[in-house]
Design an enzyme around this catalytic site. Structure first.
Site, PDB file in Angstrom:
ATOM      1  N   ASP A   1       0.830  -1.203   0.000  1.00  0.00           N
ATOM      2  CA  ASP A   1       0.000   0.000   0.000  1.00  0.00           C
ATOM      3  C   ASP A   1       0.873   1.264   0.000  1.00  0.00           C
ATOM      4  O   ASP A   1       1.658   1.482   0.931  1.00  0.00           O
ATOM      5  CB  ASP A   1      -0.905  -0.003   1.237  1.00  0.00           C
TER       6      ASP A   1
ATOM      7  N   THR B   1       0.227   4.440   0.490  1.00  0.00           N
ATOM      8  CA  THR B   1       0.023   5.413   1.568  1.00  0.00           C
ATOM      9  C   THR B   1       0.698   4.920   2.846  1.00  0.00           C
ATOM     10  O   THR B   1       1.324   5.692   3.580  1.00  0.00           O
ATOM     11  CB  THR B   1      -1.476   5.674   1.812  1.00  0.00           C
TER      12      THR B   1
ATOM     13  N   HIS C   1       4.938   5.412   6.630  1.00  0.00           N
ATOM     14  CA  HIS C   1       6.000   4.674   7.336  1.00  0.00           C
ATOM     15  C   HIS C   1       7.344   5.395   7.187  1.00  0.00           C
ATOM     16  O   HIS C   1       8.043   5.641   8.173  1.00  0.00           O
ATOM     17  CB  HIS C   1       6.082   3.252   6.776  1.00  0.00           C
ATOM     18  N   GLU C   2       7.708   5.731   5.955  1.00  0.00           N
ATOM     19  CA  GLU C   2       8.995   6.405   5.733  1.00  0.00           C
ATOM     20  C   GLU C   2       9.007   7.768   6.422  1.00  0.00           C
ATOM     21  O   GLU C   2      10.033   8.201   6.937  1.00  0.00           O
ATOM     22  CB  GLU C   2       9.290   6.543   4.233  1.00  0.00           C
TER      23      GLU C   2
ATOM     24  N   HIS D   1      10.077   7.637   9.922  1.00  0.00           N
ATOM     25  CA  HIS D   1      11.529   7.681  10.162  1.00  0.00           C
ATOM     26  C   HIS D   1      12.012   9.120  10.335  1.00  0.00           C
ATOM     27  O   HIS D   1      12.839   9.418  11.193  1.00  0.00           O
ATOM     28  CB  HIS D   1      12.291   7.051   8.984  1.00  0.00           C
TER      29      HIS D   1
ATOM     30  N   ASP E   1      12.464   1.180  12.597  1.00  0.00           N
ATOM     31  CA  ASP E   1      11.681   0.050  12.082  1.00  0.00           C
ATOM     32  C   ASP E   1      11.375  -0.942  13.193  1.00  0.00           C
ATOM     33  O   ASP E   1      12.145  -1.105  14.139  1.00  0.00           O
ATOM     34  CB  ASP E   1      12.476  -0.683  10.985  1.00  0.00           C
TER      35      ASP E   1
HETATM   36 ZN    ZN Z   1      11.399   1.595   7.554  1.00  0.00          ZN
END
Ligand code: ZN
Length: 217
Positions: free
Chosen positions: A157, A159, A164-165, A168, A174
């Site tokens: 997905d 989005t 997620h990125e 960071h 992670d």
């Molecule tokens: Zn990551």
């Protein structure tokens, strides 16, 4: 378009940068049920200490950049806002709507930091093809970028990948072994996981990391 050229140049400069682990390992890298949990392929899939250092370096660079701009505004007599504003540029036209969604998800999830698209940016999004998939990257002493991978965004997905990125950039490492309800489990729960929202623990962690953001200590 000159804006895009500038961004591409920056991307080139950051080529030797530290990369935060890709959003997900390829299926071939995924641990099988019979593999020992101590094998090196699993260590890579779940992230290494070096990956965690890269995440921290990116967060450190972004918060430093955001704080420097706040200090300038304070000098200019502008009233500081409660939240730290982190500004980004978009050099990833295919992912504009996912980036917009990620921004509203994060801005409605946390109170101590606000993402805004604009010039004089702290980081930027770019796109392309990379066998490593999507990742966040920094040169360790300045601006960083988020790379969004075409092939991966068709399997997973887009989005969720983008949010997620962006997690960071906001300082989260992670946690591939986590459930789908965690944003930072990334590709761990597999392509069927489409949840783009950080869970309560992740939201609290980001607010903690950006607390006292205005008062640079
Ligand atoms: Zn990551």
């Amino acid at each position: 378009m000159s804006h895009r050229r500038i961004l591409s140049t920056l991307a080139g400069l950051a080529a030797a940068a530290l990369a935060v682990p890709a959003y997900a390992a390829t299926p071939a890298d995924a641990p099988s049920a019979t593999q020992s949990s101590t094998s090196s392929s699993i260590a890579a899939y779940t992230g290494s200490p070096q990956d965690k250092a890269a995440t921290k370096a990116f967060y450190d660079a972004v918060i430093k950049s955001a704080r420097a701009k706040q200090a300038q505004q304070a000098k200019a007599g502008k009233k500081p806002s409660a939240a730290v504003t982190v500004t980004y540029a978009v050099d990833a036209p295919s992912f504009q709507s996912e980036i917009n969604s990620s921004t509203s998800i994060w801005n409605s999830s946390v109170g101590n930091v606000t993402l805004v698209e604009g010039s004089n940016y702290d980081f930027y999004y770019t796109e392309g093809n990379d066998p490593r998939g999507s990742y966040a990257s920094t040169d360790g002493h300045g601006r960083g970028y988020i790379f969004l991978d075409y092939a991966q965004s068709q399997q997973y997905d887009p989005t969720r990948i983008t949010a997620h990125e962006t997690g960071h950039v906001l300082g989260l490492p992670d946690h591939y072994s986590g459930p789908c309800s965690e944003l930072m489990s990334g590709g761990g729960p597999g392509p069927s996981c489409t949840n783009p929202y950080p869970d309560a623990t992740e939201r609290a962690r980001v607010d903690q990391l950006w607390a006292n953001g205005f008062t640079a200590r």
